[in-house]
Scaffold this motif. Structure first.
Motif, PDB file in Angstrom:
ATOM      1  N   PHE A 218      -4.193   2.303  -6.219  1.00 54.81           N
ATOM      2  CA  PHE A 218      -4.458   3.729  -6.005  1.00 54.81           C
ATOM      3  C   PHE A 218      -5.103   3.933  -4.628  1.00 54.81           C
ATOM      4  CE2 PHE A 218      -3.873   4.062 -10.539  1.00 54.81           C
ATOM      5  CZ  PHE A 218      -3.512   5.371 -10.782  1.00 54.81           C
ATOM      6  N   HIS A 219      -6.080   3.078  -4.322  1.00 52.29           N
ATOM      7  CA  HIS A 219      -6.758   3.185  -3.027  1.00 52.29           C
ATOM      8  C   HIS A 219      -5.781   2.913  -1.884  1.00 52.29           C
ATOM      9  CE1 HIS A 219     -10.926   3.711  -4.424  1.00 52.29           C
ATOM     10  NE2 HIS A 219     -10.509   3.037  -5.487  1.00 52.29           N
ATOM     11  N   ALA A 220      -4.869   1.966  -2.106  1.00 46.99           N
ATOM     12  CA  ALA A 220      -3.864   1.660  -1.085  1.00 46.99           C
ATOM     13  C   ALA A 220      -2.910   2.839  -0.893  1.00 46.99           C
ATOM     14  CB  ALA A 220      -3.095   0.401  -1.477  1.00 46.99           C
ATOM     15  N   ALA A 221      -2.495   3.468  -1.984  1.00 51.39           N
ATOM     16  CA  ALA A 221      -1.614   4.636  -1.890  1.00 51.39           C
ATOM     17  C   ALA A 221      -2.324   5.783  -1.174  1.00 51.39           C
ATOM     18  CB  ALA A 221      -1.154   5.062  -3.283  1.00 51.39           C
ATOM     19  N   GLN A 222      -3.615   5.938  -1.466  1.00 52.16           N
ATOM     20  CA  GLN A 222      -4.416   6.984  -0.816  1.00 52.16           C
ATOM     21  C   GLN A 222      -4.489   6.735   0.693  1.00 52.16           C
ATOM     22  OE1 GLN A 222      -5.896   9.562  -2.610  1.00 52.16           O
ATOM     23  NE2 GLN A 222      -6.577  10.496  -0.705  1.00 52.16           N
ATOM     24  N   GLY A 223      -4.675   5.473   1.087  1.00 53.61           N
ATOM     25  CA  GLY A 223      -4.762   5.133   2.508  1.00 53.61           C
ATOM     26  C   GLY A 223      -3.418   5.127   3.207  1.00 53.61           C
ATOM     27  N   GLY A 224      -2.353   4.899   2.452  1.00 55.64           N
ATOM     28  CA  GLY A 224      -1.012   4.966   3.006  1.00 55.64           C
ATOM     29  C   GLY A 224      -0.598   3.803   3.891  1.00 55.64           C
TER      30      GLY A 224
ATOM     31  N   LEU B 258       1.348   0.673   4.483  1.00 59.16           N
ATOM     32  CA  LEU B 258       2.482  -0.007   3.864  1.00 59.16           C
ATOM     33  C   LEU B 258       2.242  -1.509   3.726  1.00 59.16           C
ATOM     34  CD1 LEU B 258       5.300   0.258   2.678  1.00 59.16           C
ATOM     35  CD2 LEU B 258       6.222  -0.042   4.987  1.00 59.16           C
ATOM     36  N   CYS B 259       1.605  -2.119   4.707  1.00 57.20           N
ATOM     37  CA  CYS B 259       1.314  -3.557   4.657  1.00 57.20           C
ATOM     38  C   CYS B 259       0.500  -3.891   3.411  1.00 57.20           C
ATOM     39  CB  CYS B 259       0.558  -3.980   5.921  1.00 57.20           C
ATOM     40  SG  CYS B 259      -0.137  -5.643   5.837  1.00 57.20           S
TER      41      CYS B 259
ATOM     42  N   GLN C 239       2.526  -3.466   0.169  1.00 57.66           N
ATOM     43  CA  GLN C 239       3.443  -4.595  -0.024  1.00 57.66           C
ATOM     44  C   GLN C 239       2.698  -5.842  -0.491  1.00 57.66           C
ATOM     45  OE1 GLN C 239       5.246  -4.468   3.869  1.00 57.66           O
ATOM     46  NE2 GLN C 239       7.057  -3.377   3.111  1.00 57.66           N
ATOM     47  N   LEU C 240       1.541  -6.109   0.078  1.00 53.87           N
ATOM     48  CA  LEU C 240       0.753  -7.272  -0.352  1.00 53.87           C
ATOM     49  C   LEU C 240       0.397  -7.160  -1.829  1.00 53.87           C
ATOM     50  CD1 LEU C 240      -1.704  -7.804   2.649  1.00 53.87           C
ATOM     51  CD2 LEU C 240       0.099  -9.372   1.892  1.00 53.87           C
ATOM     52  N   LEU C 241      -0.018  -5.979  -2.253  1.00 56.25           N
ATOM     53  CA  LEU C 241      -0.406  -5.785  -3.653  1.00 56.25           C
ATOM     54  C   LEU C 241       0.787  -5.909  -4.589  1.00 56.25           C
ATOM     55  CD1 LEU C 241      -2.879  -2.788  -3.256  1.00 56.25           C
ATOM     56  CD2 LEU C 241      -3.467  -5.162  -3.759  1.00 56.25           C
ATOM     57  N   THR C 242       1.896  -5.258  -4.249  1.00 61.08           N
ATOM     58  CA  THR C 242       3.044  -5.283  -5.150  1.00 61.08           C
ATOM     59  C   THR C 242       3.686  -6.668  -5.216  1.00 61.08           C
ATOM     60  OG1 THR C 242       4.497  -4.431  -3.403  1.00 61.08           O
ATOM     61  CG2 THR C 242       3.538  -2.825  -4.933  1.00 61.08           C
ATOM     62  N   GLU C 243       3.620  -7.435  -4.137  1.00 59.43           N
ATOM     63  CA  GLU C 243       4.193  -8.786  -4.127  1.00 59.43           C
ATOM     64  C   GLU C 243       3.478  -9.730  -5.089  1.00 59.43           C
ATOM     65  OE1 GLU C 243       4.096  -9.973  -0.021  1.00 59.43           O
ATOM     66  OE2 GLU C 243       5.775  -8.653   0.504  1.00 59.43           O
TER      67      GLU C 243
ATOM     68  N   GLY D 131       2.577  12.100   0.953  1.00 55.05           N
ATOM     69  CA  GLY D 131       3.786  12.366   1.722  1.00 55.05           C
ATOM     70  C   GLY D 131       4.316  11.194   2.532  1.00 55.05           C
ATOM     71  N   LYS D 132       3.845   9.991   2.249  1.00 51.47           N
ATOM     72  CA  LYS D 132       4.317   8.795   2.960  1.00 51.47           C
ATOM     73  C   LYS D 132       5.513   8.240   2.203  1.00 51.47           C
ATOM     74  CE  LYS D 132       1.095   7.236   6.074  1.00 51.47           C
ATOM     75  NZ  LYS D 132       1.365   6.326   7.130  1.00 51.47           N
ATOM     76  N   GLN D 133       6.716   8.531   2.696  1.00 54.98           N
ATOM     77  CA  GLN D 133       7.939   8.133   1.991  1.00 54.98           C
ATOM     78  C   GLN D 133       8.110   6.618   1.901  1.00 54.98           C
ATOM     79  OE1 GLN D 133       9.618  10.278   0.162  1.00 54.98           O
ATOM     80  NE2 GLN D 133       8.134  11.768   0.899  1.00 54.98           N
ATOM     81  N   ASP D 134       7.662   5.883   2.940  1.00 51.52           N
ATOM     82  CA  ASP D 134       7.785   4.424   2.898  1.00 51.52           C
ATOM     83  C   ASP D 134       6.897   3.833   1.800  1.00 51.52           C
ATOM     84  OD1 ASP D 134       5.501   5.147   4.316  1.00 51.52           O
ATOM     85  OD2 ASP D 134       5.698   3.584   5.833  1.00 51.52           O
ATOM     86  N   VAL D 135       5.721   4.410   1.590  1.00 52.87           N
ATOM     87  CA  VAL D 135       4.804   3.964   0.535  1.00 52.87           C
ATOM     88  C   VAL D 135       5.390   4.311  -0.832  1.00 52.87           C
ATOM     89  CG1 VAL D 135       2.515   4.276  -0.470  1.00 52.87           C
ATOM     90  CG2 VAL D 135       2.772   4.063   2.010  1.00 52.87           C
ATOM     91  N   VAL D 136       5.934   5.513  -0.973  1.00 52.08           N
ATOM     92  CA  VAL D 136       6.556   5.921  -2.232  1.00 52.08           C
ATOM     93  C   VAL D 136       7.706   4.973  -2.576  1.00 52.08           C
ATOM     94  CG1 VAL D 136       7.854   7.757  -3.399  1.00 52.08           C
ATOM     95  CG2 VAL D 136       5.895   8.336  -1.950  1.00 52.08           C
ATOM     96  N   ALA D 137       8.519   4.641  -1.586  1.00 56.73           N
ATOM     97  CA  ALA D 137       9.649   3.732  -1.800  1.00 56.73           C
ATOM     98  C   ALA D 137       9.172   2.329  -2.189  1.00 56.73           C
ATOM     99  CB  ALA D 137      10.530   3.674  -0.557  1.00 56.73           C
ATOM    100  N   ALA D 138       8.131   1.846  -1.535  1.00 60.98           N
ATOM    101  CA  ALA D 138       7.596   0.499  -1.834  1.00 60.98           C
ATOM    102  C   ALA D 138       7.025   0.459  -3.249  1.00 60.98           C
ATOM    103  CB  ALA D 138       6.539   0.116  -0.817  1.00 60.98           C
ATOM    104  N   LEU D 139       6.430   1.527  -3.698  1.00 58.16           N
ATOM    105  CA  LEU D 139       5.880   1.571  -5.051  1.00 58.16           C
ATOM    106  C   LEU D 139       6.966   1.661  -6.105  1.00 58.16           C
ATOM    107  CD1 LEU D 139       2.826   3.914  -4.436  1.00 58.16           C
ATOM    108  CD2 LEU D 139       2.742   1.477  -5.014  1.00 58.16           C
ATOM    109  N   ALA D 140       8.089   2.255  -5.757  1.00 60.66           N
ATOM    110  CA  ALA D 140       9.193   2.412  -6.692  1.00 60.66           C
ATOM    111  C   ALA D 140       9.994   1.117  -6.841  1.00 60.66           C
ATOM    112  CB  ALA D 140      10.119   3.540  -6.235  1.00 60.66           C
ATOM    113  N   ALA D 141       9.902   0.235  -5.846  1.00 63.68           N
ATOM    114  CA  ALA D 141      10.702  -1.005  -5.867  1.00 63.68           C
ATOM    115  C   ALA D 141      10.213  -2.000  -6.880  1.00 63.68           C
ATOM    116  CB  ALA D 141      10.672  -1.654  -4.484  1.00 63.68           C
TER     117      ALA D 141
END
Length: 184
Positions: A134-140, A142-143, A146-150, A174-184
């Motif tokens: 959540f904190h990572a999504a708030q900060g936006g 992407l690195c 990705q580290l968390l989801t990996e 509104g960070k589309q790259d973050v939204v996409a990384a979370l959806a993967a």
């Protein structure tokens, strides 16, 4: 006679003379005493470090590992993680972990070091019900996302105290790259 006295005796003051013969019982007692002093010194250093950690927790609201993570001091974080005295899952007064503090300052390198610890719990919640992701999504960053989801340790079903998911938070930012990384 003078050389023998110099070789066999140690004078501490005028009244006490201890033999320095390595085979004498007094010499063994002296060695035992010195070893006990060294052990006490080591214990005192540990106690001092723990007291400083407690003092830091009282004054800053966070432990030394969380403080190091929040200030981006990756060298100190690495050193502390090698110690068995720090808990990577410790939580401060707001229930934030050292990982959450590193994420809050977008410190990808410190996040990476913390994630190397096998028993790190990525799903601990702060007092708002938010986990590290959540904190990572708030900060936006992407690195960090990705580290968390990996790690494959993130529970995406968790909702915060407002009923929001991590995906909801990312969409609001509104960070589309973050939204996409979370959806993967």
């Amino acid at each position: 006679m003078m050389a023998r006295n110099e070789q066999m005796e140690m004078t501490t003051g005028n009244s006490l003379r201890l033999p320095l013969d390595p085979n004498s019982p007094q010499s063994h007692a002296l060695q035992d005493y010195q070893m006990q002093l060294m052990l006490l010194e080591q214990q005192n250093k540990r106690r001092l470090m723990m007291a400083r950690n407690e003092q830091m927790e009282m004054t800053t609201g966070k432990g030394i590992l969380a403080w190091a993570a929040a200030t981006g001091n990756v060298e100190l974080v690495e050193a502390l993680l090698r110690s068995s005295r720090v808990n990577v899952n410790s939580q401060d007064a707001q229930k934030r972990t050292p990982l959450m503090h590193a994420i809050a300052v977008n410190d990808c390198q410190t996040v990476e070091e913390l994630l190397k610890i096998e028993d790190i719990d990525l799903n601990l919640r702060d007092d708002e019900g938010r986990t590290a992701v959540f904190h990572a999504a708030q900060g936006g960053d992407l690195c960090i996302i990705q580290l968390l989801t990996e790690t494959q340790k993130v529970d995406f079903s968790i909702r915060d105290c407002n009923g929001e998911s991590v995906q909801d938070i990312a969409k609001k930012k509104g960070k589309q790259d973050v939204v996409a990384a979370l959806a993967a």
